[in-house]
Motif scaffolding. Structure first.
Motif, PDB file in Angstrom:
ATOM      1  N   ASP A  94       0.848  -1.193   0.000  1.00 58.89           N
ATOM      2  CA  ASP A  94       0.000   0.000   0.000  1.00 58.89           C
ATOM      3  C   ASP A  94       0.884   1.244   0.000  1.00 58.89           C
ATOM      4  O   ASP A  94       1.390   1.652   1.043  1.00 58.89           O
ATOM      5  CB  ASP A  94      -0.904  -0.010   1.236  1.00 58.89           C
ATOM      6  CG  ASP A  94      -1.809   1.215   1.312  1.00 58.89           C
ATOM      7  OD1 ASP A  94      -1.821   2.011   0.340  1.00 58.89           O
ATOM      8  OD2 ASP A  94      -2.512   1.382   2.334  1.00 58.89           O
ATOM      9  N   PHE A  95       1.049   1.850  -1.175  1.00 59.44           N
ATOM     10  CA  PHE A  95       1.896   3.035  -1.296  1.00 59.44           C
ATOM     11  C   PHE A  95       1.071   4.314  -1.353  1.00 59.44           C
ATOM     12  O   PHE A  95       1.524   5.324  -1.880  1.00 59.44           O
ATOM     13  CB  PHE A  95       2.799   2.915  -2.523  1.00 59.44           C
ATOM     14  CG  PHE A  95       3.911   1.920  -2.341  1.00 59.44           C
ATOM     15  CD1 PHE A  95       5.094   2.280  -1.729  1.00 59.44           C
ATOM     16  CD2 PHE A  95       3.761   0.605  -2.765  1.00 59.44           C
ATOM     17  CE1 PHE A  95       6.126   1.360  -1.545  1.00 59.44           C
ATOM     18  CE2 PHE A  95       4.775  -0.316  -2.583  1.00 59.44           C
ATOM     19  CZ  PHE A  95       5.958   0.062  -1.967  1.00 59.44           C
ATOM     20  N   THR A  96      -0.164   4.256  -0.819  1.00 56.75           N
ATOM     21  CA  THR A  96      -0.956   5.474  -0.685  1.00 56.75           C
ATOM     22  C   THR A  96      -0.433   6.244   0.523  1.00 56.75           C
ATOM     23  O   THR A  96       0.396   5.752   1.290  1.00 56.75           O
ATOM     24  CB  THR A  96      -2.435   5.139  -0.475  1.00 56.75           C
ATOM     25  OG1 THR A  96      -2.595   4.419   0.764  1.00 56.75           O
ATOM     26  CG2 THR A  96      -2.963   4.281  -1.625  1.00 56.75           C
ATOM     27  N   GLU A  97      -0.919   7.462   0.695  1.00 58.44           N
ATOM     28  CA  GLU A  97      -0.438   8.302   1.781  1.00 58.44           C
ATOM     29  C   GLU A  97      -0.601   7.624   3.134  1.00 58.44           C
ATOM     30  O   GLU A  97       0.292   7.664   3.981  1.00 58.44           O
ATOM     31  CB  GLU A  97      -1.185   9.644   1.777  1.00 58.44           C
ATOM     32  CG  GLU A  97      -0.690  10.648   2.805  1.00 58.44           C
ATOM     33  CD  GLU A  97       0.760  11.064   2.574  1.00 58.44           C
ATOM     34  OE1 GLU A  97       1.439  11.425   3.558  1.00 58.44           O
ATOM     35  OE2 GLU A  97       1.214  11.011   1.407  1.00 58.44           O
ATOM     36  N   SER A  98      -1.747   6.962   3.341  1.00 59.93           N
ATOM     37  CA  SER A  98      -1.993   6.322   4.632  1.00 59.93           C
ATOM     38  C   SER A  98      -1.119   5.085   4.830  1.00 59.93           C
ATOM     39  O   SER A  98      -0.824   4.695   5.956  1.00 59.93           O
ATOM     40  CB  SER A  98      -3.468   5.924   4.752  1.00 59.93           C
ATOM     41  OG  SER A  98      -3.826   5.002   3.729  1.00 59.93           O
ATOM     42  N   GLY A  99      -0.685   4.477   3.723  1.00 61.12           N
ATOM     43  CA  GLY A  99       0.125   3.270   3.833  1.00 61.12           C
ATOM     44  C   GLY A  99       1.606   3.539   3.997  1.00 61.12           C
ATOM     45  O   GLY A  99       2.361   2.642   4.354  1.00 61.12           O
ATOM     46  N   LEU A 100       2.007   4.784   3.755  1.00 66.87           N
ATOM     47  CA  LEU A 100       3.424   5.135   3.858  1.00 66.87           C
ATOM     48  C   LEU A 100       3.750   5.504   5.298  1.00 66.87           C
ATOM     49  O   LEU A 100       3.818   6.676   5.667  1.00 66.87           O
ATOM     50  CB  LEU A 100       3.740   6.307   2.917  1.00 66.87           C
ATOM     51  CG  LEU A 100       3.482   6.031   1.440  1.00 66.87           C
ATOM     52  CD1 LEU A 100       3.788   7.269   0.605  1.00 66.87           C
ATOM     53  CD2 LEU A 100       4.306   4.846   0.959  1.00 66.87           C
ATOM     54  N   THR A 101       3.942   4.500   6.109  1.00 68.91           N
ATOM     55  CA  THR A 101       4.160   4.702   7.532  1.00 68.91           C
ATOM     56  C   THR A 101       5.181   3.713   8.072  1.00 68.91           C
ATOM     57  O   THR A 101       5.416   2.661   7.467  1.00 68.91           O
ATOM     58  CB  THR A 101       2.836   4.549   8.302  1.00 68.91           C
ATOM     59  OG1 THR A 101       3.083   4.658   9.708  1.00 68.91           O
ATOM     60  CG2 THR A 101       2.204   3.197   8.034  1.00 68.91           C
ATOM     61  N   ASP A 102       5.769   4.063   9.199  1.00 64.96           N
ATOM     62  CA  ASP A 102       6.701   3.144   9.865  1.00 64.96           C
ATOM     63  C   ASP A 102       6.014   2.352  10.968  1.00 64.96           C
ATOM     64  O   ASP A 102       6.667   1.619  11.710  1.00 64.96           O
ATOM     65  CB  ASP A 102       7.890   3.921  10.441  1.00 64.96           C
ATOM     66  CG  ASP A 102       7.453   4.969  11.463  1.00 64.96           C
ATOM     67  OD1 ASP A 102       6.237   5.126  11.671  1.00 64.96           O
ATOM     68  OD2 ASP A 102       8.336   5.633  12.040  1.00 64.96           O
TER      69      ASP A 102
END
Length: 221
Positions: A67-75
């Motif tokens: 998931d490379f959407t904004e919400s998926g770009l997380t640590d």
């Protein structure tokens, strides 16, 4: 091109991902060249991912979820199970072999002083669990190789064993059995070397209508 740009950006993010001491030969304070390892903030990270002036981020979770959407770009990898943490670790090894490490990212995994956080220790424990599960699974595949299988609408299905079924080269052929694993509601077809010993294993079951010593079994639709 946008896709390639995204991959490049997050590749750089992963290069400066979390580096637990047991995950790499470097210590938390020295690089492989004996130099101090830098602790990067989000702005410094953005300089390495090619977006000077923008906010850099650690996108660890996306390498497992896709998931490379904004919400998926997380640590935030708190929702990953041990096996998924192993997958993330495999990505880390890949990037370590390909790119030069530039430092540690201050945040969820490391403090501003470069010290491992409690969350990092938790992820390390999940990694250990995942690696143990992976080793057990690989050992099981060697002991109980998977069957060959085929299916047709006219004849139904069939499973059979050979000296290379399951991708495991061996000197014995074996006979098909259903293997029920703990915690799983289903079963998989495996080849067992000793049919008599298999009959004493509660996790192994013969296929209905299939002779005990048959190397192939028909499956009724």
């Amino acid at each position: 091109m946008l896709c390639y740009a995204i991959v490049a950006i997050f590749s750089a993010c992963l290069v400066v991902l979390f580096f637990p001491g047991r995950w790499q030969p470097n210590s938390a304070t020295k690089s492989a060249q004996g130099l101090p390892i830098r602790v990067l903030n989000s702005h410094e990270l953005s300089l390495y991912d090619g977006n000077e002036g923008s906010k850099g981020k650690d996108a660890s979770l996306a390498f497992v979820t896709g998931d490379f959407t904004e919400s998926g770009l997380t640590d935030d990898v708190s929702g990953l199970n041990p096996s998924q943490v192993v997958t993330l670790f495999d990505w880390l090894l890949f990037y370590k072999r390909t790119y030069q490490s530039v430092g540690l990212v201050a945040g969820r995994f490391y403090s501003k002083s470069g010290k491992p956080t409690a969350f990092l220790l938790h992820v390390e424990s999940l990694l250990a669990q995942g690696q143990q599960l992976k080793a057990e699974t690989e050992a099981e595949k060697l002991h109980f190789p998977s069957c060959n299988s085929q299916w047709s609408t006219t004849r139904g299905g069939m499973v059979w064993c050979s000296t290379s079924s399951g991708g495991i080269e061996r000197s014995w052929t074996g006979v098909p059995r259903k293997l029920f694993s703990v915690g799983s509601s289903g079963s998989r077809c495996v080849c067992v070397e000793d049919p008599l010993a298999a009959n004493k294993d509660p996790n192994l079951q013969e296929y209905d209508g299939c002779p005990t010593y048959a190397i192939s079994c028909s499956l009724v639709a």
